[in-house]
Design an enzyme around this catalytic site. Structure first.
Site, mmCIF file in Angstrom:
data_model
loop_
_atom_site.group_PDB
_atom_site.id
_atom_site.type_symbol
_atom_site.label_atom_id
_atom_site.label_comp_id
_atom_site.label_asym_id
_atom_site.label_seq_id
_atom_site.Cartn_x
_atom_site.Cartn_y
_atom_site.Cartn_z
ATOM 1 N NE ARG A 141 -16.617 -7.099 -37.251
ATOM 2 C CZ ARG A 141 -15.347 -7.373 -37.503
ATOM 3 N NH1 ARG A 141 -15.029 -8.135 -38.533
ATOM 4 N NH2 ARG A 141 -14.387 -6.888 -36.747
ATOM 5 C CB SER B 144 -27.891 -44.095 -20.893
ATOM 6 O OG SER B 144 -27.066 -42.954 -20.770
ATOM 7 C CG HIS C 268 -5.000 -9.675 -33.225
ATOM 8 N ND1 HIS C 268 -4.351 -10.552 -32.382
ATOM 9 C CD2 HIS C 268 -5.576 -10.437 -34.179
ATOM 10 C CE1 HIS C 268 -4.512 -11.785 -32.821
ATOM 11 N NE2 HIS C 268 -5.240 -11.744 -33.917
ATOM 12 C CG MET D 118 -8.714 -14.842 -43.948
ATOM 13 S SD MET D 118 -10.247 -15.315 -44.754
ATOM 14 C CE MET D 118 -11.461 -14.482 -43.767
ATOM 15 N NE ARG E 143 -11.237 -2.342 -46.017
ATOM 16 C CZ ARG E 143 -10.550 -1.818 -45.001
ATOM 17 N NH1 ARG E 143 -10.195 -2.592 -43.995
ATOM 18 N NH2 ARG E 143 -10.220 -0.551 -44.991
ATOM 19 C CB CYS F 98 -24.611 -40.527 -19.992
ATOM 20 S SG CYS F 98 -24.091 -42.206 -20.418
ATOM 21 C CE LYS G 69 -14.433 -6.684 -44.458
ATOM 22 N NZ LYS G 69 -14.359 -5.701 -43.346
ATOM 23 C CE1 TYR H 264 -30.069 -39.147 -19.650
ATOM 24 C CE2 TYR H 264 -32.245 -40.111 -19.933
ATOM 25 C CZ TYR H 264 -30.890 -40.257 -19.643
ATOM 26 O OH TYR H 264 -30.375 -41.495 -19.359
ATOM 27 N N GLY I 172 -9.166 -10.215 -38.238
ATOM 28 C CA GLY I 172 -7.716 -10.208 -38.303
ATOM 29 C C GLY I 172 -7.080 -11.462 -38.847
#
Length: 892
Positions: free
Chosen positions: A351, A776, A467, A106, A95, A843, A26, A863, A104
């Site tokens: 934002r 693996s 909210h 804090m 804020r 894996c 913010k 992988y 919402g």
């Protein structure tokens, strides 16, 4: 000397959007907007380091007060008002603003600086007087809740009683004198509850508000949100102190929230809501029904009250132009908050807007087509875990719907579950394995744990930016808000809809894409993964280095994974093939046989079953690599447990139940997960490994002949800690391979490797690699054996560890980089010292975790392998990891 405060306003700022680490999202964006000349109320940002200091020392840093005072003097000079002045008071908003958006979670305090004297200066005329006392009432209520710790419901009760006594239905109907009476009652309540009067000194108020916002970083709801979104607790939050601007100064004033594109669909159109004569918390709280920004949206949503476009055309035109400018400046869809004070537009926040996954994909792809961003940037912007939203069923469009209510389509997707009315009920149901829909009049930040436990959320109040809507979209949970034709009877535990009365436990379905609530369960269909999804995944596949395989034990798993883009099977757990139907009986006979001849007789019956399974898997994968792990689990998992099961197996084996019970007892292990399993079974009973090897090679021959594609099986020997263990089992495999190839007259290329799941194996990887052709990493067991923690029992204390800050992440969900990760790094390096071209993969369940995949890229694995429905997540995560590494190393 540490700088604690950065100022902004009037076309200049000490910070910028680049300073998000210190100024929070913010504060950084307020500075950026001010610097590019947008109308931003002047203010200052207290850096997040001050929050860290405050939480550690329970006091504000030395020198912070003086810097805040200097910053306020700058605001006073720009506004012509003075903080605490009775004639022309400067009022402030306080804020929070963390570096990662936590909507919402804090606390906020508005209208700070009002007291018994300054309220008089705020109310010069009769209309102003009513506004001034309403603002003072709001401030006392908010300050009493946020800073003094009194339940906001107590203040609401006083207000409701006052409205009834004065004969009013709405807050807006109260006169200045009636508000004064409410203020008197509020102040009396505070003094009675706390033993001291409401603070009148504006500086005392400000210090209390800053401390409260800092403290809210550690509130239960904020901690839960951070755990759900992997936000580190040590970051802290910045605090933004700004001159107040007022949207509640009559019919020429308003406040609202806007998105530069539709956050649910991604459509390029201004989207949002506003309220006339209101402050910002009125929009978010959902206590009044908001109005649409545009005429198009008003018509589509069926509102009868005018849009901002119609009601305030000049302010709307300015807002539209600013939104276009912000989107072009940030090259991303923006979520902005604004206030119109007597016709003057002020920007309070911008934002990157939270959006559904479907919208995120469309926005990213559209922005590439519009020339705003590159393909790799589009790939980097999609949260991998959010793809899960697209991989699950939606309501079948062909079925009839029994609509029991309707509201706003706040978060897309559909969900069915039992009705619950509290977050605690939702949590209890999740622990029992029941799926629920959380039904509330409205949600609040305290509901975060229940919202996460629910399949979907339905509220009777609130709008598209309430909210419930914002949090549900971020979580990927279907949500319908503002279902005004439904009513929650909290006292009697009932949901009253169109012609129906439903109680807790009744099934309903919500459609977050249409805004409908339906009675009962409704058939669902699988989504089509094409269009924007397919384009973005194509870009991801071009960008990534690692391949993505799947963990698949059945043909259904393999087909699903192929549809999601899997490039082979990284783990086939053969033991899972033995639990169904007749197979479990044969498996039990094999385990309980008293000699090798008995075991071989049972294995001969299992062989065609295994061969058939492997043939189908090889055929489905059509030439892609398939890694098959030899039998791994403790044998007790297969054994009969009930008297009836023992009697059945005994009869099949020609034994007395008593004899079989003795055999079962003889196989009992005290710690079976570290007992007779994995390669230890193959060494004790080599005939098991021989049967499995024969099934694999015969299946490879059959699949190769059927598909015409060569099959290259990778046979994985589990739980190896010694090279000699692997040598022994590998010799069995090679003997069978030679026999099958001789019988078939066909050469089969294959690899024999091991799963690295023991610390000793990782440390001795350079020796084991002399025999192993691939590694693996079985990170589930490697995590268990490294930590000495049972995965099955960890849930009893890991959440406590997280809550108390002992660990940040559950190591069974996201890889422990420092311990388990270090062992993986050691094993990879040492394995490749011996065998430079060794294939390395992962894996365990971590193979589908984005953070863990980034680690795998850093280590240089070839992988990752994960469950079928996480394959798209892994493909995108692997691409993002490759892109990030190229950026960090400066490679194109």
């Amino acid at each position: 000397m540490e700088k604690w405060v950065y100022t902004f306003g009037s076309g200049k700022a000490e910070g910028s959007a680049r300073d998000v680490t210190r100024l929070g999202g913010k504060g950084a964006n307020l500075a950026e907007m001010a610097a590019i000349g947008l109308p931003v109320p002047p203010g200052l940002t207290v850096v997040s380091d001050a929050c860290v200091y405050f939480l550690k020392n329970n006091a504000l840093p030395e020198g912070l007060r003086d810097e805040i005072l200097a910053g306020i003097a700058t605001i006073e000079a720009e506004t012509g008002k003075r903080f605490g002045d009775a004639a022309n008071p400067l009022l402030l908003s306080v804020r929070s603003g963390a570096r990662s958006s936590m909507p919402g979670m804090m606390d906020t305090v508005l209208n700070l600086g009002l007291n018994d004297q300054t309220v008089q200066g705020l109310g010069h005329s009769a209309e102003d007087a009513r506004f001034a006392f309403d603002s003072y009432r709001r401030f006392i209520q908010m300050y009493g809740d946020v800073v003094l710790g009194l339940d906001h419901a107590i203040f609401e009760d006083i207000l409701d009683d006052a409205k009834a006594r004065f004969g009013h239905e709405n807050d807006t109907d109260l006169s200045a004198s009636e508000w004064q009476e409410v203020i008197r009652l509020y102040k009396a309540l505070i003094e009675e509850e706390l033993g001291e009067p409401f603070p009148q000194d504006p500086m005392v108020q400000l210090a209390g508000a800053v401390g409260a916002v800092f403290s809210s970083w550690m509130s239960a709801r904020a901690v839960t949100y951070r755990q759900l979104h992997n936000i580190p607790g040590h970051w802290g939050t910045a605090v933004n102190i700004q001159a107040m601007v007022f949207g509640n100064l009559g019919s020429g004033s308003a406040t609202g929230v806007a998105f530069t594109r539709n956050p649910s669909t991604g459509e390029k159109t201004l989207y949002g809501e506003f309220l006339v004569n209101a402050q910002g918390e009125d929009v978010v709280a959902g206590i009044r029904t908001p109005q649409a920004l545009t005429e198009k949206a008003r018509i589509e949503q069926g509102h009868d009250r005018p849009s901002l476009e119609k009601l305030m055309p000049e302010a709307f035109a300015e807002l539209t132009a600013i939104c276009d400018r912000l989107e072009a400046h940030y090259c991303d869809m923006q979520d902005v908050e604004f206030t119109i004070e007597r016709g003057a537009l002020w920007m309070l926040q911008t934002r990157a807007g939270k959006r559904s996954t479907r919208a995120a994909l469309k926005i990213a792809v559209d922005m590439v087509d519009e020339g705003l961003i590159a393909e790799e940037e589009a790939v980097s912007r999609i949260e991998p875990a959010s793809l899960d939203q697209l991989l699950h069923p939606t309501i079948d469009p062909r079925v009839a719907r029994q609509v029991i209510g309707s509201g706003l389509p706040a978060s897309p997707g559909a969900a069915t579950g039992e009705i619950v009315f509290t977050s605690e009920e939702a949590m209890a149901a999740e622990q029992e394995g029941r799926k629920v829909i959380l039904v509330r009049m409205e949600t609040s930040p305290e509901d975060i744990h229940g919202m996460n436990a629910a399949e979907g959320i339905l509220t009777t109040r609130g709008g598209m930016t309430s909210h419930a809507a914002v949090v549900a979209r971020g979580m990927g949970i279907p949500c319908v808000t503002g279902a005004g034709n439904m009513r929650v009877d909290q006292r009697n535990g009932l949901l009253l809809g169109l012609g129906v009365k439903l109680k807790k436990g009744d099934l309903i379905t919500i459609d977050g894409s249409s805004g409908q609530a339906l009675k009962g369960a409704v058939p669902m269909v699988q989504p089509e993964l094409s269009g924007d999804f397919a384009r973005l995944m194509d870009w991801a596949d071009k960008a990534r280095r690692m391949t993505v395989r799947t963990n698949a034990d059945t043909p259904a798993d393999a087909r699903a994974a192929r549809a999601f883009g899997a490039e082979g099977i990284g783990l086939c757990r053969t033991e899972h093939m033995f639990f169904e139907g007749e197979r479990i009986h044969v498996m039990r006979e094999m385990i309980l046989a008293e000699d090798e001849a008995g075991r071989r007789a049972a294995l001969d019956r299992l062989l065609p079953m295994q061969r058939s399974d492997f043939t189908e898997l090889f055929t489905i994968m059509h030439g892609q690599p398939v890694t098959i792990r030899l039998l791994d689990p403790p044998l007790h998992e297969f054994l009969p447990k009930t008297e009836e099961e023992i009697a059945d197996v005994a009869a099949a084996m020609g034994l007395l139940p008593r004899q079989l019970s003795q055999r079962v007892e003889a196989l009992h292990e005290f710690n079976p997960m570290l007992g007779h399993r994995g390669c230890r079974l193959a060494i004790s009973y080599p005939e098991i490994a021989e049967m499995q090897a024969r099934a694999i090679f015969e299946a490879a021959v059959a699949a190769a002949r059927e598909t015409g594609a060569p099959v290259e099986p990778e046979i994985m020997v589990p739980l190896v800690g010694l090279r000699s263990e692997l040598d022994y089992v590998k010799a069995c495999i090679e003997k069978v391979a030679s026999a099958v190839m001789r019988e078939a007259g066909l050469t089969i290329t294959y690899l024999v490797g091991t799963m690295i799941e023991l610390p000793r194996a990782a440390l001795r990887a350079h020796v084991i690699a002399e025999a192993a052709e691939f590694f693996s990493f079985g990170t589930n067991d490697l995590t268990q054996t490294t930590f000495g923690i049972s995965r099955d029992d960890a849930a009893a204390f890991i959440p406590t560890y997280q809550r108390k800050g002992i660990i940040e992440r559950d190591p069974f969900i996201s890889l422990d980089f420092d311990g388990v990760g270090e062992l993986i790094r050691i094993a990879a390096e040492r394995g490749r010292q011996t065998r430079p071209e060794m294939k390395l993969g992962i894996c365990g369940e971590h193979g589908g975790d984005p953070a863990s995949i980034h680690f795998c890229e850093d280590v240089g694995l070839d992988y990752v392998s994960c469950s079928p429905f996480r394959v798209p997540i892994a493909r995108l995560s692997a691409a993002q990891a490759s892109i990030l590494q190229r950026r960090e190393t400066g490679k194109s």
